[in-house]
Enzyme design. Structure first.
Site, PDB file in Angstrom:
ATOM      1  N   TYR A 157      32.442  30.531  51.686  1.00  0.00           N
ATOM      2  CA  TYR A 157      33.863  30.205  51.722  1.00  0.00           C
ATOM      3  C   TYR A 157      34.124  29.079  52.728  1.00  0.00           C
ATOM      4  CZ  TYR A 157      33.825  34.787  49.558  1.00  0.00           C
ATOM      5  OH  TYR A 157      33.543  35.849  48.762  1.00  0.00           O
ATOM      6  N   TYR A 207      34.862  41.595  36.324  1.00  0.00           N
ATOM      7  CA  TYR A 207      34.723  41.008  37.670  1.00  0.00           C
ATOM      8  C   TYR A 207      34.634  42.097  38.750  1.00  0.00           C
ATOM      9  CZ  TYR A 207      36.084  38.277  41.801  1.00  0.00           C
ATOM     10  OH  TYR A 207      36.139  37.702  43.048  1.00  0.00           O
ATOM     11  N   VAL A 229      31.892  40.377  50.895  1.00  0.00           N
ATOM     12  CA  VAL A 229      32.809  41.007  51.829  1.00  0.00           C
ATOM     13  C   VAL A 229      32.341  42.426  52.193  1.00  0.00           C
ATOM     14  CG1 VAL A 229      34.421  42.081  50.224  1.00  0.00           C
ATOM     15  CG2 VAL A 229      35.285  41.055  52.321  1.00  0.00           C
TER      16      VAL A 229
END
Lengths: 310, 310, 310, 310
Positions: B246, B198, B264
């Protein structure tokens, strides 16, 4: 290859639905039981109407039967509010999916009285409250019903007073929401006034033919009456995509790929921009509170007609 | 009337952005500070690239600078997982907006270990975990990077090992999510394995040129490599529309009207189906954790080009 | 070694409090501002009264000034309800600390309309509603005021109608709670009836002398009127220990070690079983909504007198 | 009139329990199934021991059988931590009931990594972490076991390594909590270190005789070893009253009126200040995770002996 739409196609969908449900009656779902007037409806009903870009309106099934549009009315009141009040409405309501059931009060406490979006009950109550400002409830209601009639180009659209009364007498959760909003100064009018208008707008009765025609302005169809500005139509569609089916909005977008609004009366308004305005009605609901057979039909139509926006 | 897209148009957008931010430097936002390697980036950077249906790729600004794609990688791993595992993935992850920040663990407790969607951290960890099954971490990572290179038709795409390491050492929240998922039997591999993959997928570095090209398959552009089935492309776009930003997804859909995924690191991948694949990068973030200047540019482009899906 | 209690001791406490607050006026806290009638009270007031096992009642400070007992009244209505209705009340209210502010509606949704305990607003509204059943509001109120007078052996205890009215006009949050309870069939009477009684019971005015005397039955003092069974007195004390100070109950138990009930008017009733009934009043509140100076005095008294139950 | 305590009384309680459960075996509850080593215990066991102010220790039932004290150990580690670290521990843990299950992570997100109290898992992990600081895990464990032996004045108290291992391999939820705490800088040591100590402290095995003796310092019995300051003993009792039984603490206080701590192994330590230290063990649990038969016995003893603090 995608299918062409025609009356026979819609009739085939209705026929298939009845055939499937003959095998497994659970496919009809269960009508909402919290509004007494709606609880006794026969779930084995299905109507489909589609208003097309070329002006035709095709229908099949129980399209002559009126039903209670319930939360679908929230799209119409939001349209009026955006036209009249404009973007200042967004100071009072946010534009995010809620992640909770339609009548939840949880987020309202965490977010200090600003509802997550105009399609959950709290947000719709604020929208109606905004609409009401400076008007008597009767005037506001009249404005709403006139808007819907104008959108559908059909004056034979009415409010079912018994249903409105039925909601009023059991609407304790909505009263709680209204008073809670008021405690955060996010309700201007008396709860009874605002909720009175709210219950009556939810009790508007329409056939799928009328609803499909009323949705044309959202689909930007050429023959639709010009009711709100194109930019606002686009924004409304986006809201319907992300928030139109309560906590089942993501799943509906995933499966159907079209903006929509559901009502607890079993109605669905689905917008295929520039292609068609689809109204489906089947009164039994799934576990998210949306029409069960209606959702199945919507998914099949979107796939077979290749009408998804993506 | 909508504008035509061309290099000059994009250069104008970049110029305007710098001019505006010269007046008000806060418009650049603030780079994420929780990943040390990303915290020190100069926020006053902006790159825009657009891959078009006619095969052209237009760019302006800092489009030669590589940046960390971070959560944008979740679209690629989900694409691979859907292709390889298929719909059984949905037994482990739901498809609803979360109504909470990207790293929230609240809903995970309430919904017994099934993440709300594959784009919040918990859901992306489950997706990577599903992808990993039966493979060594290195193989899984290799599959991801090969997929991204194939999508972009560019082999010069790499993982920034320092960034991956940087996330690893501070990724306590993600470790908490992984162990929590495991407590509900929704993590198959060792947390360190799954998170290792990840973090490395998040640390892929691309330019906006590469990212715009990599997004072509999602926009169903004619010259895009065929990577996953058209029906899955449509579903992915729906998920990007309802969950791609989000807890700012509803607002982005409302303002921009296009499916997207943010990272991000300040990257944005925006899909205009059949029209173009847009990559924007500006490292400063807004309060929802999405690129601040990037969101402003996306909104302006969607409006001026009239590319919204609604 | 623990100190002996006497008037001089209490006067010393009052003197010390004023001296401390002369240095740092913030120690007085800030009166509640959500009930307009209470918002304008001078915070620099302090009264202490203690009813002792030997029949004496000692006092110091502003013990001749009446104040609004507010939520302290919940102990009295719960006493009446337990006496009249008995344990069936617990089918409607639980007995656990809430972990949330006094007026929170969160847990009420999660726990389907059963309030966590009878001392948060929702639970107190249910208790008053239970008390009201079959009575006119006036009778119920009369029963409450008679109970308090009997407990204090003082007929000069009255309801401040202006304060009751003041709460009524701004009590939207409580209306929300009442309607919400009703939506779960946990409110029998009209919200206006139940809340009418609730606001009036909260608006009872007492001096600390009267309140200390009224608390004697909870402390099982020899000269206390016999109002409810000893087993129920013990249970009430347990509830006061775990839930008597809203989300500050654990901290108060930790610091003071005695059961208590606070009111937003700045009153505190603290029970030292078989030793004394302590009433303190100082109208400024801390961040949990409990009397700031009162809490400080309570902690000091418990420590210096060695009256804690543990 | 209250009964006198003697061995015959305790034996009668055990006999009655077996007789009742012969009629209704569900009264034994169900052993915890999430720790494999504990899942296979015969639930039809009951032991009671009471250490009295006069130095006697009375017992009945299976008091020679050792059991896993589990969360009861949290009282001992908190005692050590308060003695060693003092009040600065409260910067890292609060002192309020949680209103949620013992392993909930909800409040931890809302309250930014500061656990509600030292008796829920998150708070106990922080306490153990504080204890560990500057020590090797072995030293910390040794300190804990020495403390317990000193409290019980019995060196024959050991850790069951198989149980510790059993928790370790399935303790994903606790790992999630530990990493989550770390993400808020509220865990100083490696999660594996802190949890290693935590699991071993939970795996201490004791008989009710040993546990009752170990609890004497909390009951301030004359012959108890002096382990921590009297003021801290009082505070610990307050915490046990408000938080000692997870989300069943209010109910236990209401019914039993004594501070206590439960463990998922079916143990209960109940403190009657200055009267006795009661240890009960029966491995089947109720729906809150506390010993079912143990709770029933505790309630009966408190009532019949009139030992409640209120």
């Amino acid at each position: 290859m995608s299918k062409d739409i025609c009356t026979e196609y819609l009739e085939g969908l209705v026929r298939d639905a009845h055939a499937l449900a003959a095998e497994d009656p659970e496919l009809w779902g269960k009508p909402a039981d919290y509004i007494p007037e709606l609880a006794h409806i026969d779930p084995a009903q299905l109507a489909i109407s589609v208003a097309l870009a070329d002006g035709r309106v095709l229908s099949a099934g129980d399209y002559k039967t009126g039903f209670s549009i319930q939360s679908i009315s929230k799209v119409f009141t939001l349209s009026i509010a955006l036209g009249r009040i404009g973007d200042s409405l967004w100071n009072r309501v946010a534009r995010e999916p809620s992640g909770n059931p339609f009548d939840s009060i949880l987020k309202l406490e965490q977010e200090k009285g600003k509802p997550r979006n105009p399609f959950i009950n709290a947000g719709a109550i604020v929208t109606t409250d905004a609409l009401l400002s400076g008007h008597a409830p009767k005037e506001a209601l009249s404005e709403i019903i006139q808007f819907v009639r104008a959108a559908a180009e059909d004056d034979d659209i009415h409010i079912n007073a018994r249903v409105a009364q039925s909601e009023k007498t059991t609407g304790y959760r909505n009263l709680a929401l209204a008073h809670y909003l008021r405690s955060y100064d996010n309700l201007v009018n008396e709860p009874d006034y605002t909720l009175g208008v709210y219950y009556h707008q939810c009790a508007i009765e329409m056939t799928t033919v009328q609803l499909a025609k009323a949705g044309r302005y959202l689909a930007s169809l050429p023959d639709a009456p010009k009711l709100i500005a194109p930019a606002k139509v686009r924004s409304l569609n986006a809201l319907m995509m992300t928030c139109g089916q309560y906590d089942g909005s993501g799943e509906f977008a995933f499966r159907v790929g079209l903006p929509s609004k559901s009502g607890v009366g079993g109605g669905l308004l689905i917008i295929a921009p520039r292609r068609g305005s689809i109204a489906i009605w089947s009164p039994g609901l799934n576990e998210k509170g949306n029409s069960k057979m209606g959702t199945y039909i919507a998914e099949r139509m979107s796939r077979e007609l290749d009408w998804g926006v993506f």
